[in-house]
Design a protein around this motif. Structure first.
Motif, mmCIF file in Angstrom:
data_model
loop_
_atom_site.group_PDB
_atom_site.id
_atom_site.type_symbol
_atom_site.label_atom_id
_atom_site.label_comp_id
_atom_site.label_asym_id
_atom_site.label_seq_id
_atom_site.Cartn_x
_atom_site.Cartn_y
_atom_site.Cartn_z
ATOM 1 N N LYS A 225 0.955 -0.914 0.085
ATOM 2 C CA LYS A 225 -0.040 0.010 -0.472
ATOM 3 C C LYS A 225 1.387 1.901 0.054
ATOM 4 C CE LYS A 225 -4.858 -1.776 1.911
ATOM 5 N NZ LYS A 225 -4.123 -2.676 2.286
ATOM 6 N N THR A 226 2.328 1.276 -0.066
ATOM 7 C CA THR A 226 3.375 2.000 0.475
ATOM 8 C C THR A 226 2.915 3.323 -0.727
ATOM 9 O OG1 THR A 226 3.702 0.688 1.672
ATOM 10 C CG2 THR A 226 5.682 2.857 0.875
ATOM 11 N N LYS A 227 3.082 4.141 -0.488
ATOM 12 C CA LYS A 227 3.712 5.099 -1.867
ATOM 13 C C LYS A 227 4.682 5.849 -1.699
ATOM 14 C CE LYS A 227 -1.860 7.004 -2.445
ATOM 15 N NZ LYS A 227 -2.444 8.208 -2.322
ATOM 16 N N ILE A 228 5.010 6.748 -3.391
ATOM 17 C CA ILE A 228 6.254 7.063 -2.934
ATOM 18 C C ILE A 228 6.163 8.787 -3.219
ATOM 19 C CG2 ILE A 228 8.385 7.484 -4.390
ATOM 20 C CD1 ILE A 228 7.569 5.252 -5.615
ATOM 21 N N LEU A 229 6.800 9.227 -2.164
ATOM 22 C CA LEU A 229 6.018 10.699 -1.769
ATOM 23 C C LEU A 229 7.769 11.528 -2.772
ATOM 24 C CD1 LEU A 229 5.793 13.462 -1.394
ATOM 25 C CD2 LEU A 229 5.179 12.466 1.415
ATOM 26 N N ALA A 230 8.567 11.624 -3.572
ATOM 27 C CA ALA A 230 9.003 11.722 -4.063
ATOM 28 C C ALA A 230 9.618 13.468 -2.949
ATOM 29 C CB ALA A 230 9.478 11.999 -5.317
ATOM 30 N N ALA A 231 10.990 13.611 -2.900
ATOM 31 C CA ALA A 231 10.747 14.990 -2.364
ATOM 32 C C ALA A 231 12.581 15.576 -2.545
ATOM 33 C CB ALA A 231 10.933 14.821 -0.553
ATOM 34 N N SER A 232 13.011 16.316 -2.267
ATOM 35 C CA SER A 232 14.318 17.532 -2.476
ATOM 36 C C SER A 232 14.277 17.501 -3.510
ATOM 37 C CB SER A 232 15.305 16.293 -2.108
ATOM 38 O OG SER A 232 16.364 16.508 -2.211
ATOM 39 N N PHE A 233 13.287 18.878 -4.049
ATOM 40 C CA PHE A 233 14.101 19.180 -5.480
ATOM 41 C C PHE A 233 14.562 20.335 -6.108
ATOM 42 C CE2 PHE A 233 10.231 15.996 -5.443
ATOM 43 C CZ PHE A 233 10.813 15.299 -6.409
ATOM 44 N N LYS A 234 15.259 20.164 -6.987
ATOM 45 C CA LYS A 234 15.779 21.621 -7.325
ATOM 46 C C LYS A 234 15.234 22.281 -8.271
ATOM 47 C CE LYS A 234 17.821 22.872 -3.439
ATOM 48 N NZ LYS A 234 16.513 21.596 -2.603
ATOM 49 N N ASN A 235 14.335 21.400 -9.589
ATOM 50 C CA ASN A 235 14.076 21.856 -10.682
ATOM 51 C C ASN A 235 12.887 21.088 -10.997
ATOM 52 O OD1 ASN A 235 15.113 19.827 -12.632
ATOM 53 N ND2 ASN A 235 16.904 20.912 -11.892
ATOM 54 N N ILE A 236 11.827 21.666 -11.868
ATOM 55 C CA ILE A 236 10.606 21.384 -12.175
ATOM 56 C C ILE A 236 10.648 20.077 -12.894
ATOM 57 C CG2 ILE A 236 8.738 21.120 -14.161
ATOM 58 C CD1 ILE A 236 7.549 22.706 -11.379
ATOM 59 N N ARG A 237 12.226 19.588 -14.014
ATOM 60 C CA ARG A 237 12.209 18.505 -14.796
ATOM 61 C C ARG A 237 12.430 17.896 -13.651
ATOM 62 N NH1 ARG A 237 16.648 15.363 -15.069
ATOM 63 N NH2 ARG A 237 17.900 17.479 -13.872
ATOM 64 N N GLN A 238 13.303 17.967 -12.781
ATOM 65 C CA GLN A 238 13.466 16.747 -11.402
ATOM 66 C C GLN A 238 11.998 15.901 -10.676
ATOM 67 O OE1 GLN A 238 15.698 18.442 -8.046
ATOM 68 N NE2 GLN A 238 17.988 17.111 -9.649
ATOM 69 N N VAL A 239 11.469 16.710 -11.098
ATOM 70 C CA VAL A 239 9.893 16.581 -10.273
ATOM 71 C C VAL A 239 9.208 15.940 -11.785
ATOM 72 C CG1 VAL A 239 7.812 17.481 -9.439
ATOM 73 C CG2 VAL A 239 10.126 18.730 -9.065
ATOM 74 N N THR A 240 8.975 16.320 -12.633
ATOM 75 C CA THR A 240 8.450 15.677 -13.667
ATOM 76 C C THR A 240 8.798 13.742 -13.957
ATOM 77 O OG1 THR A 240 9.661 16.666 -15.451
ATOM 78 C CG2 THR A 240 7.430 17.112 -14.808
ATOM 79 N N GLU A 241 10.794 13.590 -14.175
ATOM 80 C CA GLU A 241 10.840 12.726 -13.952
ATOM 81 C C GLU A 241 10.510 11.770 -12.655
ATOM 82 O OE1 GLU A 241 15.143 14.178 -15.955
ATOM 83 O OE2 GLU A 241 15.010 12.968 -14.345
ATOM 84 N N ALA A 242 9.843 12.255 -11.327
ATOM 85 C CA ALA A 242 9.937 11.802 -10.484
ATOM 86 C C ALA A 242 8.819 10.611 -10.702
ATOM 87 C CB ALA A 242 9.986 12.345 -8.891
ATOM 88 N N PHE A 243 7.710 12.007 -11.408
ATOM 89 C CA PHE A 243 6.413 10.945 -11.733
ATOM 90 C C PHE A 243 6.816 9.984 -12.677
ATOM 91 C CE2 PHE A 243 4.531 15.217 -9.480
ATOM 92 C CZ PHE A 243 3.845 14.553 -8.985
ATOM 93 N N GLU A 244 7.175 10.052 -13.933
ATOM 94 C CA GLU A 244 8.371 9.496 -14.831
ATOM 95 C C GLU A 244 8.421 7.886 -14.519
ATOM 96 O OE1 GLU A 244 8.153 13.118 -17.906
ATOM 97 O OE2 GLU A 244 10.127 11.545 -17.828
ATOM 98 N N ALA A 245 9.406 8.131 -13.350
ATOM 99 C CA ALA A 245 10.137 7.005 -12.718
ATOM 100 C C ALA A 245 8.104 6.086 -11.584
ATOM 101 C CB ALA A 245 10.708 7.373 -11.607
ATOM 102 N N GLY A 246 7.729 6.950 -11.683
ATOM 103 C CA GLY A 246 6.608 5.594 -11.092
ATOM 104 C C GLY A 246 6.201 6.313 -9.476
ATOM 105 N N ALA A 247 6.666 7.246 -9.375
ATOM 106 C CA ALA A 247 6.074 8.079 -8.012
ATOM 107 C C ALA A 247 5.321 8.461 -7.826
ATOM 108 C CB ALA A 247 7.178 9.491 -7.769
#
Ligand code: G3H
Length: 225
Positions: free
Chosen positions: A161-183
Motif C-alpha cells: 500500500k506504500t506510496k512514493i512521495l518523492a522529495a528534495s527537488f531543485k527544478n521542475i524537470r526533476q519533479v516530472t522525472e520522479a512521476f515518470e519513474a513511478g512516484a
C-alpha cells in the motif's frame, strides 16, 4: 499524481492551496527553521485548518533513538490530530519505530531516503509513504530515476500500500522525472511550484493571442460581447 507543498509558511500554503491542485503539506526541522521559532503545535494545527482533512499533513520527529521517536510520534498525534503522517528517517532506530507505530495504527512517512535498501525495508515495514530525496541523490551521483523505478516495481510486485512521495527537488524537470519513474506523489518548495509556468513562451503565447483578439475587436472582452 499528488503534489504536496514542502513548506510551513501559512500565507504560501493558503495561496497555493486555493490556486493549485495541492494534495498535502510536508515539513521537517530545516523547513520549520525558515519560519523562525514558531509555536510548533499551534502552527501545525493552523496548517491543518487551512488544508482540511482531505489533504495529508506530514510532520517529522526529532528524536533519534527508538523510544524517543515513539514519544515524539505520540505527542505529534495527540497535539496535532490523529490523521497526521509521522515522518521518520529510515535508519535502524527509525525502522524499528516504523514497525511499532504501524502496528499501533499510526500513519507513517519514511524519510531521509537515499538508497534502494532503505526504501525496500520501509515498504516491508508497512510505511504509508516513502520519501526518496531526488536532488540529494543526484548530488551524490546516485541515479534517482533508477531508485524510484525500483521502488515502484517493488510496490507493484508485492502489492504494497506504500506510496512514493518523492522529495528534495531543485527544478521542475526533476519533479516530472520522479512521476515518470513511478512516484505517486512529490513534495516541492514554493520556489519550485512558481517555476512551473515560468517558461517565457507560455506568457508570450497569451500575449500573442490577446494581440490578435485586440486587432479584431479592440478592447472589448468576450464577457462584454
Ligand atoms: O523533507 C525533505 C526535503 O524535501 C529535502 O529537501 P532538500 O534537499 O531541499 O533539503
Amino acid at each position: 499524481m499528488e503534489l504536496l507543498l514542502d513548506t510551513v509558511n501559512l500565507e504560501q500554503i493558503e495561496k497555493l492551496v486555493a490556486s493549485m491542485p495541492i494534495a498535502g503539506v510536508t515539513s521537517n526541522p530545516s523547513i520549520i527553521k525558515q519560519e523562525g521559532k514558531i509555536d510548533f503545535f499551534n502552527h501545525m494545527k493552523k496548517i491543518r485548518e487551512i488544508i482540511g482533512f482531505e489533504k495529508t499533513l506530514h510532520v517529522q520527529v526529532v528524536a533519534t533513538n527508538y523510544e524517543g521517536i515513539l514519544a515524539d510520534a505520540k505527542a505529534i498525534k495527540e497535539k496535532i490530530d490523529p490523521e497526521v503522517y509521522i515522518k521518520i528517517p529510515i535508519n535502524d532506530e527509525g525502522l524499528h519505530a516504523i514497525k511499532t507505530l504501524k502496528a499501533e495504527g499510526y500513519n507513517i512517512t519514511g524519510t531521509a531516503m537515499y538508497t534502494k535498501i532503505q526504501g525496500l525495508l520501509a515498504i516491508s515495514a508497512g510505511a504509508d509513504f516513502i520519501a526518496p530525496y531526488f536532488n540529494r541523490m543526484e548530488n551524490q551521483n546516485i541515479d534517482s530515476f533508477d531508485v524510484l523505478a525500483a521502488m515502484s516495481q517493488e510496490i507493484e510486485r508485492t502489492q504494497a500500500k506504500t506510496k512514493i512521495l518523492a522529495a528534495s527537488f531543485k527544478n521542475i524537470r526533476q519533479v516530472t522525472e520522479a512521476f515518470e519513474a513511478g512516484a505517486q506523489a512529490a513534495t516541492v518548495g514554493t520556489d519550485i511550484v512558481k517555476t512551473a509556468f515560468a517558461m517565457p513562451s507560455i506568457n508570450q503565447a497569451v500575449v500573442d493571442f490577446n494581440a490578435d483578439w485586440a486587432s479584431i475587436y479592440g478592447d472589448v472582452t468576450i464577457a462584454e460581447m
